[in-house]
Structures are given as C-alpha cells and as structure tokens.
Scaffold this motif. Structure first.
Motif, PDB file in Angstrom:
ATOM      1  N   ALA A 146      -8.454 -13.881  13.638  1.00  0.00           N
ATOM      2  CA  ALA A 146      -7.298 -13.117  13.156  1.00  0.00           C
ATOM      3  C   ALA A 146      -7.742 -11.703  12.832  1.00  0.00           C
ATOM      4  CB  ALA A 146      -6.694 -13.780  11.923  1.00  0.00           C
ATOM      5  N   VAL A 147      -6.823 -10.741  12.972  1.00  0.00           N
ATOM      6  CA  VAL A 147      -7.135  -9.350  12.667  1.00  0.00           C
ATOM      7  C   VAL A 147      -5.907  -8.684  12.062  1.00  0.00           C
ATOM      8  CG1 VAL A 147      -6.500  -8.548  14.979  1.00  0.00           C
ATOM      9  CG2 VAL A 147      -8.104  -7.207  13.592  1.00  0.00           C
ATOM     10  N   GLU A 148      -6.143  -7.757  11.139  1.00  0.00           N
ATOM     11  CA  GLU A 148      -5.068  -6.987  10.499  1.00  0.00           C
ATOM     12  C   GLU A 148      -5.534  -5.544  10.361  1.00  0.00           C
ATOM     13  OE1 GLU A 148      -3.681  -6.476   5.957  1.00  0.00           O
ATOM     14  OE2 GLU A 148      -3.223  -8.465   6.780  1.00  0.00           O
ATOM     15  N   ALA A 149      -4.647  -4.595  10.693  1.00  0.00           N
ATOM     16  CA  ALA A 149      -4.955  -3.173  10.565  1.00  0.00           C
ATOM     17  C   ALA A 149      -3.830  -2.481   9.808  1.00  0.00           C
ATOM     18  CB  ALA A 149      -5.132  -2.530  11.940  1.00  0.00           C
ATOM     19  N   ASN A 150      -4.194  -1.517   8.954  1.00  0.00           N
ATOM     20  CA  ASN A 150      -3.211  -0.769   8.168  1.00  0.00           C
ATOM     21  C   ASN A 150      -3.339   0.724   8.456  1.00  0.00           C
ATOM     22  OD1 ASN A 150      -1.675  -2.521   6.077  1.00  0.00           O
ATOM     23  ND2 ASN A 150      -3.771  -3.308   5.997  1.00  0.00           N
ATOM     24  N   PHE A 151      -2.170   1.368   8.603  1.00  0.00           N
ATOM     25  CA  PHE A 151      -2.078   2.807   8.810  1.00  0.00           C
ATOM     26  C   PHE A 151      -1.132   3.384   7.753  1.00  0.00           C
ATOM     27  CE2 PHE A 151      -2.884   0.717  12.809  1.00  0.00           C
ATOM     28  CZ  PHE A 151      -3.777   1.525  13.487  1.00  0.00           C
ATOM     29  N   TYR A 152      -1.491   4.531   7.183  1.00  0.00           N
ATOM     30  CA  TYR A 152      -0.647   5.192   6.194  1.00  0.00           C
ATOM     31  C   TYR A 152      -0.221   6.566   6.704  1.00  0.00           C
ATOM     32  CZ  TYR A 152      -1.223   1.726   2.503  1.00  0.00           C
ATOM     33  OH  TYR A 152      -1.163   0.562   1.771  1.00  0.00           O
ATOM     34  N   GLY A 153       1.038   6.919   6.448  1.00  0.00           N
ATOM     35  CA  GLY A 153       1.567   8.194   6.920  1.00  0.00           C
ATOM     36  C   GLY A 153       1.135   9.375   6.082  1.00  0.00           C
ATOM     37  N   LYS A 154       0.786   9.137   4.811  1.00  0.00           N
ATOM     38  CA  LYS A 154       0.286  10.188   3.925  1.00  0.00           C
ATOM     39  C   LYS A 154      -0.628   9.554   2.897  1.00  0.00           C
ATOM     40  CE  LYS A 154       2.968  11.787   0.669  1.00  0.00           C
ATOM     41  NZ  LYS A 154       4.071  12.405  -0.097  1.00  0.00           N
ATOM     42  N   GLU A 155      -1.449  10.373   2.254  1.00  0.00           N
ATOM     43  CA  GLU A 155      -2.407   9.825   1.302  1.00  0.00           C
ATOM     44  C   GLU A 155      -1.733   9.451  -0.012  1.00  0.00           C
ATOM     45  OE1 GLU A 155      -4.165  13.956  -0.656  1.00  0.00           O
ATOM     46  OE2 GLU A 155      -5.396  12.776   0.726  1.00  0.00           O
ATOM     47  N   ASP A 156      -2.325   8.474  -0.677  1.00  0.00           N
ATOM     48  CA  ASP A 156      -1.900   8.053  -2.013  1.00  0.00           C
ATOM     49  C   ASP A 156      -3.088   8.282  -2.937  1.00  0.00           C
ATOM     50  OD1 ASP A 156      -1.177   6.721  -4.348  1.00  0.00           O
ATOM     51  OD2 ASP A 156      -0.157   5.093  -3.296  1.00  0.00           O
ATOM     52  N   GLU A 157      -3.074   9.404  -3.615  1.00  0.00           N
ATOM     53  CA  GLU A 157      -4.215   9.803  -4.442  1.00  0.00           C
ATOM     54  C   GLU A 157      -4.480   8.802  -5.562  1.00  0.00           C
ATOM     55  OE1 GLU A 157      -6.456  12.007  -4.272  1.00  0.00           O
ATOM     56  OE2 GLU A 157      -5.774  13.431  -2.749  1.00  0.00           O
ATOM     57  N   GLU A 158      -3.412   8.279  -6.160  1.00  0.00           N
ATOM     58  CA  GLU A 158      -3.589   7.378  -7.299  1.00  0.00           C
ATOM     59  C   GLU A 158      -4.344   6.115  -6.922  1.00  0.00           C
ATOM     60  OE1 GLU A 158      -0.133   7.686 -10.457  1.00  0.00           O
ATOM     61  OE2 GLU A 158       0.709   7.458  -8.448  1.00  0.00           O
ATOM     62  N   PHE A 194     -11.736   3.119   6.844  1.00  0.00           N
ATOM     63  CA  PHE A 194     -11.948   4.197   7.805  1.00  0.00           C
ATOM     64  C   PHE A 194     -11.376   5.507   7.276  1.00  0.00           C
ATOM     65  CE2 PHE A 194     -11.847   0.272  10.208  1.00  0.00           C
ATOM     66  CZ  PHE A 194     -12.907   0.400  11.087  1.00  0.00           C
ATOM     67  N   GLY A 195     -11.799   6.611   7.904  1.00  0.00           N
ATOM     68  CA  GLY A 195     -11.211   7.913   7.657  1.00  0.00           C
ATOM     69  C   GLY A 195     -11.304   8.381   6.220  1.00  0.00           C
ATOM     70  N   ASP A 196     -10.209   9.021   5.762  1.00  0.00           N
ATOM     71  CA  ASP A 196     -10.179   9.570   4.410  1.00  0.00           C
ATOM     72  C   ASP A 196     -10.310   8.481   3.347  1.00  0.00           C
ATOM     73  OD1 ASP A 196      -9.843  12.075   5.487  1.00  0.00           O
ATOM     74  OD2 ASP A 196      -7.662  12.099   5.244  1.00  0.00           O
ATOM     75  N   THR A 197      -9.787   7.295   3.635  1.00  0.00           N
ATOM     76  CA  THR A 197      -9.899   6.199   2.676  1.00  0.00           C
ATOM     77  C   THR A 197     -11.363   5.831   2.453  1.00  0.00           C
ATOM     78  OG1 THR A 197      -7.755   5.331   3.392  1.00  0.00           O
ATOM     79  CG2 THR A 197      -9.171   3.846   2.135  1.00  0.00           C
ATOM     80  N   ALA A 198     -12.127   5.732   3.530  1.00  0.00           N
ATOM     81  CA  ALA A 198     -13.559   5.432   3.415  1.00  0.00           C
ATOM     82  C   ALA A 198     -14.287   6.540   2.659  1.00  0.00           C
ATOM     83  CB  ALA A 198     -14.166   5.231   4.795  1.00  0.00           C
ATOM     84  N   ALA A 199     -13.905   7.789   2.920  1.00  0.00           N
ATOM     85  CA  ALA A 199     -14.549   8.904   2.232  1.00  0.00           C
ATOM     86  C   ALA A 199     -14.290   8.849   0.727  1.00  0.00           C
ATOM     87  CB  ALA A 199     -14.038  10.229   2.804  1.00  0.00           C
ATOM     88  N   LYS A 200     -13.067   8.511   0.346  1.00  0.00           N
ATOM     89  CA  LYS A 200     -12.739   8.391  -1.082  1.00  0.00           C
ATOM     90  C   LYS A 200     -13.535   7.252  -1.723  1.00  0.00           C
ATOM     91  CE  LYS A 200      -7.980  10.054  -0.402  1.00  0.00           C
ATOM     92  NZ  LYS A 200      -8.001  11.273  -1.238  1.00  0.00           N
ATOM     93  N   THR A 201     -13.679   6.152  -1.000  1.00  0.00           N
ATOM     94  CA  THR A 201     -14.426   5.008  -1.526  1.00  0.00           C
ATOM     95  C   THR A 201     -15.902   5.348  -1.687  1.00  0.00           C
ATOM     96  OG1 THR A 201     -12.865   3.438  -0.536  1.00  0.00           O
ATOM     97  CG2 THR A 201     -15.040   2.595  -1.110  1.00  0.00           C
ATOM     98  N   ARG A 202     -16.476   6.034  -0.696  1.00  0.00           N
ATOM     99  CA  ARG A 202     -17.881   6.457  -0.805  1.00  0.00           C
ATOM    100  C   ARG A 202     -18.060   7.409  -1.981  1.00  0.00           C
ATOM    101  NH1 ARG A 202     -17.325   7.258   4.898  1.00  0.00           N
ATOM    102  NH2 ARG A 202     -18.310   5.577   6.107  1.00  0.00           N
ATOM    103  N   GLY A 203     -17.077   8.304  -2.175  1.00  0.00           N
ATOM    104  CA  GLY A 203     -17.158   9.246  -3.276  1.00  0.00           C
ATOM    105  C   GLY A 203     -17.153   8.564  -4.631  1.00  0.00           C
ATOM    106  N   ALA A 204     -16.521   7.378  -4.697  1.00  0.00           N
ATOM    107  CA  ALA A 204     -16.498   6.612  -5.944  1.00  0.00           C
ATOM    108  C   ALA A 204     -17.732   5.732  -6.098  1.00  0.00           C
ATOM    109  CB  ALA A 204     -15.238   5.756  -6.001  1.00  0.00           C
ATOM    110  N   GLY A 205     -18.640   5.775  -5.102  1.00  0.00           N
ATOM    111  CA  GLY A 205     -19.871   5.004  -5.178  1.00  0.00           C
ATOM    112  C   GLY A 205     -19.745   3.572  -4.727  1.00  0.00           C
TER     113      GLY A 205
END
Length: 221
Positions: A146-158, A194-205
């Motif tokens: 099974a596989v699931e992928a999510n795409f967001y149209g704009k960022e959710d900073e919170e 992936f993408g900006d989400t991964a970058a935010k997660t890396r930034g949080a350690g």
C-alpha cells in the motif's frame, strides 16, 4: 445487519479495522490504527473513518489522529464519489477542519484506489492519493502493498507543513486469515517527508524518514 431503507435498496452496515498494530519506532513502541464503518446500500452510503498513532512508552501520548465523515454515491461499477468533512486532532497544535471531495474504487488490475481533495481554513488544500493491492499466495495468506502520498497547496507554518509534495507512506503487510473476519499480520512500514516539509523537520532536529517493523490484526464485522 440488514434493514430496508425502501423497497428498492436494502441497507447494510459494516465496521472494518484495516490496521490495528504496534510499530517499533525510534521513539518507542507506537500503536497505530486505521478503521472505517459504513451504512447504506449499493448506491448511497454514510461513511465514517479514523486513523492515527499513539506513543505507548513513557505514559503514552497521542501523536495525532483524524476523523472523517462522508456521503458515498456510486457513479459507475466499483466506483464512488464522496463528499464529506475531516477533522485533524493534534495534542499540542491547533486542530484543523476540512471539507472533502473524492473518488474511490477499483482501478485496472484490481488496485484499490482513492483520491481525495481536502479544503481547509485560510485557503489550505491537501490532495491525498492512496493505492493498495492484494497478492494471494493462498486463500488465507495474503500480501498487501500500500502507498499514500500527500500534497499541500500552501504551507501551514503552525504545523510545520510545506507546499507541494509533503510526505509518502508505504507499507507491506503479510496477513493470515484465520477466518475472513479475523487476520493477524506482520510487515514493514516506511515514511518519508519531502521538500519544504522535510526542511522544516530537519530544522527542528528531527528525522525526515523512518522505517518500522509492524505487527497487528485486521478484523471486520
């Protein structure tokens, strides 16, 4: 259970716990679930579902879960469109409410497929694509990728979610149907941001990818 809505379309109900499992994650043992229930006939159904995760070690903490309610309407053999709502429940962050529009059914070669667009507050949008396939080794031993992928149209900073492709989750579960209604399973689950989400997660350690062994049970009634 069978009841008659009218003389043309009898109504049925079913509850399916597709995943009820323990995952050996980096932070400890995680309990994860994915369940759905529906009531209705061949053309129209009321559909309820929930999925989420809870950390079992150190007193336990729900990491987040979602609930959905929708009306399903068949528009072709083995295909339904769906109109409903979803709520994301977060332990520390604000909850999110979404309207949902989607289709689900059997794609060619018997792939169970689902595509859903969620529209939230402040212009947030989330497109979710899901696919699952059953490989029968015997009538009782079944492998399910099974596989699931999510795409967001704009960022959710919170919530630390970026724009574009945010994450993919893939699983491989081997179940043995003691009865059709009850089947224990083992498997492996992989998640990657992936993408900006991964970058935010890396930034949080935190890590952006995780692979876990799983063991659980699937049942329905």
């Amino acid at each position: 259970m069978v009841q008659a809505v009218d003389k043309h379309e009898p109504a049925f109900s079913r509850v399916i716990v597709d995943e009820f499992e323990a995952r050996d994650a980096d932070e400890g043992t995680v309990a994860a679930w994915e369940a759905a229930a529906w009531y209705g006939g061949d053309l129209n159904k009321l559909y309820l579902s929930t999925e989420g995760e809870r950390l079992m070690d150190n007193g336990g903490e729900t990491e987040g879960f979602e609930t959905r309610v929708a009306w399903n309407r068949a528009f072709a053999p083995f295909w339904d469109w769906q109109l409903g709502a979803r709520r994301d429940w977060q332990p520390d962050d604000p909850n999110r409410d979404w309207a949902s529009f989607g289709v689900q059914g059997l794609a060619p070669y018997l792939f169970e497929s689902e595509a859903t667009l969620f529209v939230g507050e402040e212009g947030l949008t989330n497109l979710r694509l899901e696919a699952e396939y059953e490989i029968l080794f015997t009538q009782k031993l079944i492998l399910v990728p099974a596989v699931e992928a999510n795409f967001y149209g704009k960022e959710d900073e919170e919530l630390g979610i970026g724009e574009g492709l945010t994450d993919i989750e893939a699983g491989l579960r081997l179940r043995y149907e003691i009865r059709r209604e009850f089947a224990p399973y083992i498997g492996v689950n992989w998640e990657r941001q992936f993408g900006d989400t991964a970058a935010k997660t890396r930034g949080a350690g935190d890590d952006v990818s995780e692979t876990t062994l799983v063991a659980g049970v699937r049942f329905w009634f």
